[in-house]
Each structure stands twice: as C-alpha cells, then as structure tokens.
Design an enzyme around this catalytic site. Sequence first.
Site, PDB file in Angstrom:
ATOM      1  N   TRP A  81      -2.212   9.846  -3.099  1.00  0.00           N
ATOM      2  CA  TRP A  81      -0.607  10.832  -2.170  1.00  0.00           C
ATOM      3  C   TRP A  81      -0.564  11.578  -2.294  1.00  0.00           C
ATOM      4  O   TRP A  81      -1.315  12.533  -0.755  1.00  0.00           O
ATOM      5  CB  TRP A  81       1.293   9.379  -2.114  1.00  0.00           C
ATOM      6  N   ASP A 106       7.140  14.676  -1.926  1.00  0.00           N
ATOM      7  CA  ASP A 106       7.608  13.458  -1.279  1.00  0.00           C
ATOM      8  C   ASP A 106       8.208  12.798  -2.736  1.00  0.00           C
ATOM      9  O   ASP A 106       7.269  12.749  -3.136  1.00  0.00           O
ATOM     10  CB  ASP A 106       5.673  12.943  -1.530  1.00  0.00           C
ATOM     11  N   LYS A 140      11.493   1.785  -1.013  1.00  0.00           N
ATOM     12  CA  LYS A 140      11.266   1.357  -2.094  1.00  0.00           C
ATOM     13  C   LYS A 140      13.159   1.538  -2.699  1.00  0.00           C
ATOM     14  O   LYS A 140      12.840   0.582  -3.163  1.00  0.00           O
ATOM     15  CB  LYS A 140      10.330   2.527  -3.230  1.00  0.00           C
TER      16      LYS A 140
HETATM   17  C1  PLP Z   1       4.510   8.753  -3.217  1.00  0.00           C
HETATM   18  C2  PLP Z   1       4.177   7.313  -1.807  1.00  0.00           C
HETATM   19  N1  PLP Z   1       3.943   8.797  -0.517  1.00  0.00           N
HETATM   20  C3  PLP Z   1       3.209   7.848   0.142  1.00  0.00           C
HETATM   21  C4  PLP Z   1       3.441   7.007   0.580  1.00  0.00           C
HETATM   22  C5  PLP Z   1       3.011   6.048   2.019  1.00  0.00           C
HETATM   23  O1  PLP Z   1       4.186   5.692   2.332  1.00  0.00           O
HETATM   24  P1  PLP Z   1       4.625   4.784   3.622  1.00  0.00           P
HETATM   25  O2  PLP Z   1       3.527   3.986   3.228  1.00  0.00           O
HETATM   26  O3  PLP Z   1       5.585   4.847   4.123  1.00  0.00           O
HETATM   27  O4  PLP Z   1       3.696   5.593   4.414  1.00  0.00           O
HETATM   28  C6  PLP Z   1       3.740   5.823  -0.409  1.00  0.00           C
HETATM   29  C7  PLP Z   1       4.141   4.516  -0.462  1.00  0.00           C
HETATM   30  O5  PLP Z   1       3.511   3.993  -1.506  1.00  0.00           O
HETATM   31  C8  PLP Z   1       4.197   6.592  -1.638  1.00  0.00           C
HETATM   32  O6  PLP Z   1       3.838   6.071  -2.839  1.00  0.00           O
END
Ligand code: PLP
Length: 363
Positions: free
Chosen positions: A106, A174, A198
């Site tokens: 991520w 994030d 989550k």
């Molecule tokens: C730490 C983290 N950042 C970003 C995301 C991406 O999130 P989204 O699907 O809401 O764009 C996730 C998805 O699991 C994640 O765990």
Amino acid sequence: MRVYNFSPGPSMLPLPVLERASSEMVDANGTGQSVMEMSHRSKDFKPIIEKTEKLLRSLMQIPDTYKVLFLQGGASLQFSMVPINLAGTEPLEPKKQAAVIDTGIWAQKAAAEAAKYINVNVRASSKDKSYTYIPEAPAPDPADAYYHITLNNTIVGTKWASIPDTGIVPLVADISSCILSEPLDVSKFGILYAGAQKNLGPAGTTVVIIREDLIGNAPSWTPALLRYDIHAEEHSLYNTPPCYGIYTIGLVLEWLKNLGGVEAIAKINYEKADLFYDYLERSTLFHSPVEKKFRSIMNIPFINGDAELEKRFITEAAAAGLVNLAGHRLVGGLRASIYNAMPVDGVQALIHFAEKFEKKAGV
Ligand SMILES: Cc1ncc(COP(=O)(O)O)c(C=O)c1O
C-alpha cells in the site's frame, strides 16, 4: 448462523450495528423512509452526518483546527489527492517533492500514484526483509511538502511502533486498517485518511482528517471532486456523499462509544492479538514472520510454508465457520484480520480450531 469473518476488508461489523440498521431499514427515526432514500440536503440527513462527525471527533479527540471529511474513492484516491493538494504545481512550475517510507504494497501504491504529480523520494524501505519490520524513520528534509507513512500494513501485518517526528514537514498517514484500534495523537499529523471497510463501516466512504492550514493549495487544474478546500467548504456535501455509509459509520461509532471508546477497544484488541501471537509461539505448525516489535494488532499473517497444508487449513476452517483466512494473493500464507468488531470469542475459536488441526496433522 453468523460466521467469524477474518477478512482484511470489507470485514465484520458489530452485530448490534447490523441489527439496529436492520430495524431502521424501512423507517429511520420515524421519517417513514430509509436513510438510503433521503436527500443528502434534507433536514432528516443533516443530523445523521453531524452526529457521525461529532462522534468521530470525540472518540479520536480531533482538535478543532482539523476538518473531518467524508469522501468517496477509497483510501486509494487519497494516494492522488494528497500529492495534488499538498504539492501539486501549475504546468510550467517545477515539481515539488515529498518523502515516502516504503513498508509494503500500500505504501508503494501511494508512492507510485504520487510520482505522477511530484518528485517522490523513498527515504527508507523494509523491502530487504520482505517488509517484516518497520525501517528507522530518517529525519525529514524541510524541502519535502509532506512525509507519508502507512501506519498499519494490512498485507504484511506490521505497524509503526512509534510516530516519527517530522518537524515542520506535515506527516501524512494511511490509517485504513488501524483507525480507532488504539489511541492516536491526531495533532502529530497533517493528514490522516482511511477507507471505511475495516474498522468504520461499509466500503464506499473514506474518512479524511486534515489540518486546516493544509487546505486550499491545490493547483488550478485539480478536478473539483479532488479538492480538499471544496469538500471542506461544503461540509462533505459538495455532491451526493455516501449517505448510507456515513449513517452506518455513525452506528459503529455509537457502538464503540458505548463500549467505552478507543481506550476500551484497544485493551480488547491487545488481548485478542496477544492470544493469537501466544498461540503462534506455541505452535509447531505455524509462525509469525513479523519482527516482534512491529507486529500489528489488526492483521496477523502466519505461515507454514507448505501451500497444500495451508490450503487445507483455510478450507477446513471455513467449514467450521472461520472464514477468509487466506493471506494476500501477493504474499500467500495465512492471515487473520481481527478488527474492532471481531470478538475475543472469535479469536479463541480460531485458536481452538488451529490446535485441533495441529493435533490431526500429527505434529
Ligand atoms: C493500508 C491500506 N491502504 C489502502 C487500501 C486501499 O483501500 P481502498 O480499497 O479503500 O482504496 C487498503 C485496502 O485494503 C489498505 O489496507
């Protein structure tokens, strides 16, 4: 029968929240309609979004100098909105720069998206050991427009053990997979963002908590929907927001408040994580690949190495009502995601199952 869902997201919601939503499905607050049918500008919806924001502010102790935004596009859209709004430049101006700490997939995605608009400097990485630790955070470069970290790494199961001090450089985090899991000092950050699916509610809403002085610097070419200033001025109602998601987040926050708030859930979360890590210490089949100091309390990867055995574990666990235990498709192995809504009983049921599985495997 409800299962124990160990999915990394979308994941379990508290049962009382689902029951309350269900009871209000066709008639919310005596309005004769569901929240899904309400105009986002109506007198019926206004108290819903206001209540959700108020609860989030009080649970996270968000200072008044921060705005709370309810947006769409997931955490992934923040990978673009952050660099554009904080460091985007007009076409003939030189690009600005920002720092990113690479702690997994991520973080890499955040960096790759930002690199379309700005110069991204990956200042540290834990790639050398397959992201099983959090690297030392280097001192910030005052020329950086911001400093980005992924506070909890959902896929590899690491979390920052302490918050880096980035001085005058705004720290952006994030917090998709750890929001409200334990106390967090919001004042140390410039921006916090999280997809809802989550710890907050259903997929479709993204929460952004942003210090006011960071709003209003987007370059002129920025699409309206990607501008923090527009969303802040319009109180997240510039266009139709994800109304039902915001309502459900409000129910989740109410549930959390009644439970005793973030301190109370943190105690439960550490209890759950300790139970499972202790099991992994005892286990002769599985182990945690993550360095102890950096172990996540939300996402716990565990591995054996024999893909056949791991597959059998996943299938048999699912038959026993313990679902979504496969590791991320890019790293394999197994992973138990134990967000706020996962009860202690769910973790105990998983440990009980794993011990029985181990016995059967004859080890
Ligand atoms: C730490 C983290 N950042 C970003 C995301 C991406 O999130 P989204 O699907 O809401 O764009 C996730 C998805 O699991 C994640 O765990």
